[in-house]
Design an enzyme around this catalytic site. Structure first.
Site, PDB file in Angstrom:
ATOM      1  CG  ASN A 489      -1.951   1.074   1.156  1.00 16.20           C
ATOM      2  OD1 ASN A 489      -1.734   2.111   0.520  1.00 16.20           O
ATOM      3  ND2 ASN A 489      -3.066   0.846   1.817  1.00 16.20           N
ATOM      4  CG  ASP A 490       2.808   2.764  -3.724  1.00 14.56           C
ATOM      5  OD1 ASP A 490       3.847   2.298  -3.243  1.00 14.56           O
ATOM      6  OD2 ASP A 490       2.516   2.689  -4.929  1.00 14.56           O
ATOM      7  CB  CYS A 491      -1.658   5.518   0.208  1.00 16.20           C
ATOM      8  SG  CYS A 491      -1.680   5.901  -1.541  1.00 16.20           S
ATOM      9  CG  ASN A 493       2.795   7.204   2.736  1.00 18.35           C
ATOM     10  OD1 ASN A 493       1.833   7.874   2.368  1.00 18.35           O
ATOM     11  ND2 ASN A 493       3.374   6.308   1.955  1.00 18.35           N
ATOM     12  CD  GLN A 506       3.663   7.004  -3.255  1.00 19.10           C
ATOM     13  OE1 GLN A 506       3.459   7.416  -4.371  1.00 19.10           O
ATOM     14  NE2 GLN A 506       2.722   6.893  -2.348  1.00 19.10           N
TER      15      GLN A 506
END
Ligand code: GLC
Ligand code: GLC
Length: 818
Positions: A489-491, A493, A506
């Site tokens: 899940n790139d999001c 963070n 990112q």
């Protein structure tokens, strides 16, 4: 195969021809297709919009396209037909004259758009012949009326000045650089060819022309758009030569058609590279030998037909490796045609060029490309092999990886960097999947560099060991893998803490020493770690197998101890060591990714954790349109969670149905033997089943989209970001391997279906390692899972792995469930 016609008022599937037929140009969104599958590519919408490029959509863009324009889908391969005072386009756009008939057929690597007006029809077949660096546009004009007609045809492409990003921004330079040449019926685009470029483009037609234009301004006239070119209104070209500004390519042809007569014109749009010392035939005059040879290969209808036949033959062959024959036409259609087709496209494009990805942003994703490969490997194993070696060569010596690499250079993208800690284990997945499909253990001995530095090379097997060790060396205080910038899940963070709207979530440097841990990576480590152990055993590396097993066991222990929330798996620990994805939270109590990976890995199956986790998914995350990512969605920006909380509720990673991870739950359901629910989830998002939702979805009804707005969204059920998504590969694996149960193993094809109880049976033809298995699966006792017997060519087989046979042989397999 059956040929069920599905009518949703925009179009229908024509399965016999492996086509989707669009019956109106006014689809809810441009519905596109991809032409080309190795070097030269085109994106083409049902109204002629789109563009072409050679290998790299950013650096070698042949034609211009305007993303996010008004109206949507502006710029493309346009034809204008002038019949008396009336002008129209066979693809409806750009002129938008009402047509008497319209049809667009998107097929495997080709598109045919047909329009008819005042008894003249124009059908244009677009495709990229195999092994060529060009596209063919064969226009067939027919006079269906009873009077002789003379019509005027204008073709149109707008050249992109090669670097697509520069082309959209650097006008102070671009408006002065454009250069063309015109000779006979060929328009050459040669901007920058006189300096550092060794390539030019051409647009040709196989007939004499009566004129042309290469200056956009002269073609359109002042103040006009593509929908009202001056030359078309005037009915005559200007024979303009572009100097700077915006060069285009437009042929002008006068055609006379007797009643009933048909005439064909073959246009070719192509790319040519020349050796530095052979670029010119005279000062400032392009050496055209190579271009003319390419054009000559397609200068008759017969030659085009031969190339088109071999393209069709190629796809017939590719799609003959897995064919399911069931009572459910939608299942057959999805599995046999469109899902595999989309797998090819995602393998080729990664996340670079679609109508949602601009082709200038992302290169090949390390994680994305490894995953795309799992749905592609059976189609062209050699290309999968090369891809694996390319990806692995961008890995760092410590086992971590560049998050992306550029397709033209095959180098890691330093601007994005690494530190996405799920990346390393995807390489283990793709390599083990490749070996299981092909039996090609030799790939493991290939010497592969780190960070593309040949002096630092080891065997590919050692790359996998380093992937594995990267995780074991980077564990947090709960014994779970550190997340780094983000995991799948790139999001999410968790170490980012961004307050500056101008920085990217990112790529922003992580704060706080990066303490956050990921349960998704923990599950991923167990799942693919098990594959790694199995591989070690196959290679007789017993010590490495037991060393790895020890780490996996200990990870399972940490998950059970520290990542179980009572009814489901936690998602993570944040940078303060606080739980993420817990019933104690107000928002985002539960996330899909950790449920998916931990259940696929069967963690806590005996103790009932898999059951509880999947029941919770069903209760909290599932809705009519699919399974949402998290629930309840975040309602405000949470600095400690990052980008996920920036999306409005129900969209993208914040409560959207992120179709990529739905198959993880389907596979999880098959681990606990629930074939009914596994298949129900499959049908919720599989495109072939959405006939009643086509208008709502908006995007193409024949391919998966990355996201469908979730139950908490303002527009639930609306899809976005079609085509380029890991959804394609994963759903294909879920349906073919986990549900239909035909699964490659190191030593043969494993049969282990997990299906809805009501199914009585189905057949699968599977070509595996050169052997054809005709598999009939019968389910007389109406079970979901379990095999009573298997026979091959009449002889019963122990266990559920089919024996390997001589290449080219065919075998009859009967599987009785029960
Ligand atoms: C996008 C990315 C993929 C990522 C996913 C979830 O699809 O391409 O790499 O895993 O979003 O954030
Ligand atoms: C955004 C998107 C995500 C994608 C990422 C990388 O964060 O939400 O899906 O993976 O950008 O470009």
């Amino acid at each position: 195969m059956t040929n069920q016609i599905q009518d949703n008022s925009y179009g229908y599937f024509d399965d016999n021809n492996k086509e989707y037929v669009i019956t109106t140009p006014k689809t809810p969104y441009p519905w596109i297709n991809y032409l080309g599958d190795t070097d030269y590519f085109s994106l083409l919408s049902n109204t002629g919009g789109g563009y072409s490029f050679y290998k790299d959509a950013k650096f070698r863009r042949l034609t211009r396209y305007r993303y996010n324009n008004v109206p949507v889908d502006t710029g493309g391969k346009y034809f204008y037909i002038k019949d008396g005072e009336e002008a129209w386009s066979p693809s409806w756009k750009p002129l938008k004259t009402d047509l008497d008939e319209y049809e667009c057929r998107h097929g495997m690597g080709y598109t045919r758009i047909r329009g008819q007006k005042n008894s003249i029809s124009s059908s244009v077949l677009f495709f990229v012949p195999q092994g060529e660096q060009l596209e063919v546009q064969q226009m067939t004009l027919t006079n269906h009326g009873d009077t002789t007609k003379t019509i005027k045809v204008f073709s149109f492409v707008e050249w992109c000045l090669w670097n697509a990003e520069d082309d959209m921004t650097n006008f102070q330079r671009n408006f002065s650089t454009g250069q063309v040449e015109v000779k006979d019926s060929v328009i050459y685009h040669k901007t920058e060819y006189r300096e550092r470029r060794d390539h030019f483009a051409f647009y040709a037609v196989n007939a004499p022309i009566q004129g042309f234009d290469t200056s956009r301004d002269e073609f359109l006239g002042d103040y006009n758009g593509f929908e009202a070119p001056q030359v078309v209104s005037n009915g005559q070209p200007n024979n303009s030569i572009a100097h700077g500004w915006s060069p285009i390519g437009s042929h002008y042809i006068e055609v006379t058609l007797e009643p009933g007569e048909t005439k064909d014109y073959v246009f070719t749009l192509g790319y040519v590279e020349m050796p530095q010392d052979d670029k010119w035939e005279a000062p400032a005059v392009i050496n055209k030998t190579k271009a003319l040879a390419a054009i000559a290969r397609f200068d008759t209808v017969d030659k085009v037909q031969t190339a088109f036949n071999s393209l069709n033959q190629y796809w017939e062959e590719l799609l003959s490796k897995f064919i399911v024959d069931s009572d459910d036409e939608r299942l057959n259609r999805g599995v046999n045609i469109w899902n595999q087709y989309q797998n090819m496209v995602t393998f080729n494009m990664s996340r670079s060029a679609s109508f949602f990805e601009s082709g200038i942003g992302r290169g090949m994703g390390f994680r994305d490309s490894n995953q795309d490969l799992i749905g592609f490997v059976h189609l062209v194993p050699d290309r999968a092999r090369q891809r694996i070696l390319d990806i692995a060569a961008t890995q760092f010596e410590d086992g971590s990886a560049y998050h992306q690499y550029q397709p033209l250079t095959k180098r890691g993208n330093a601007a994005v960097g690494g530190n996405f800690n799920d990346d390393p284990m995807w390489l283990v997945q793709s390599v083990t999947v490749y070996v299981k499909e092909t039996g090609d253990f030799s790939i493991l001995d290939e010497q592969v560099p780190y960070d593309n530095d040949e002096t630092k090379s080891t065997s590919l097997f050692e790359h996998l060991t380093r992937s594995f060790n990267f995780i074991t060396r980077n564990l947090g205080e709960h014994g779970l893998p550190l997340i780094g910038r983000a995991d799948w899940n790139d999001c999410l963070n968790l170490n980012c803490f961004s307050t500056d709207p101008n920085e990217s979530f990112q790529t922003t440097e992580n704060k706080e020493g990066g303490r956050a841990e990921s349960v998704m990576i923990a599950g991923q480590f167990v799942l693919f770690g098990n594959d790694y152990v199995e591989l070690c055993k196959q290679l007789d590396k017993k010590e490495e197998a037991s060393r790895a097993q020890m780490y996996i066991d200990s990870m399972v222990g940490s998950i059970k101890e520290n990542a179980w929330d009572g009814e489901w798996f936690l998602r993570a620990y944040d940078a303060f060591g606080k739980k993420v994805g817990t019933h104690e939270a107000k928002e985002s109590k539960i996330f899909i990714e950790s449920q998916g990976f931990c259940t696929m890995a069967g963690i806590g199956l005996e103790e009932g954790l898999v059951d509880k986790s999947l029941n919770s998914v069903n209760e909290h995350l599932s809705c009519d349109f699919g399974i949402v990512l998290n629930y309840p969605a975040f309602t405000e920006y949470r600095i400690e969670y990052g980008e996920i909380s920036t999306y409005p509720q129900g969209y993208k990673e914040n409560g959207g149905i992120f179709c990529h991870n739905n198959p993880w739950i389907m596979i999880g359901e098959t681990v606990r033997g629930n074939g009914d629910l596994a298949f129900e989830y499959y049908t919720k998002i599989a495109p072939a089943y959405q006939d009643d939702k086509v208008k709502l979805h908006k995007t193409e009804p024949y391919v998966y989209a990355q996201m469908i707005a979730g139950k908490e969204a303002a527009t639930p059920g609306q899809a976005k970001n079609s085509w380029l998504t890991g959804t394609a590969a994963w759903n294909y694996v879920a349906i073919t391997q986990s549900i239909l149960g035909i699964k490659p193993h190191y030593n043969g094809l494993q049969i282990d279906p997990c299906i809805p109880k009501v199914w009585q049976g189905y057949a699968v033809k599977r070509v595996y390692r050169g052997v054809t298995y005709n598999i009939q699966i019968n389910n007389p006792k109406n079970v979901s899972k379990g095999i009573a017997s298997i026979t091959v060519d009449g002889k019963s087989v122990e266990g559920n792995i089919l024996p390997l046979f001589d290449q080219g042989s065919s075998h009859e397999v009967i599987v009785t469930m029960g």
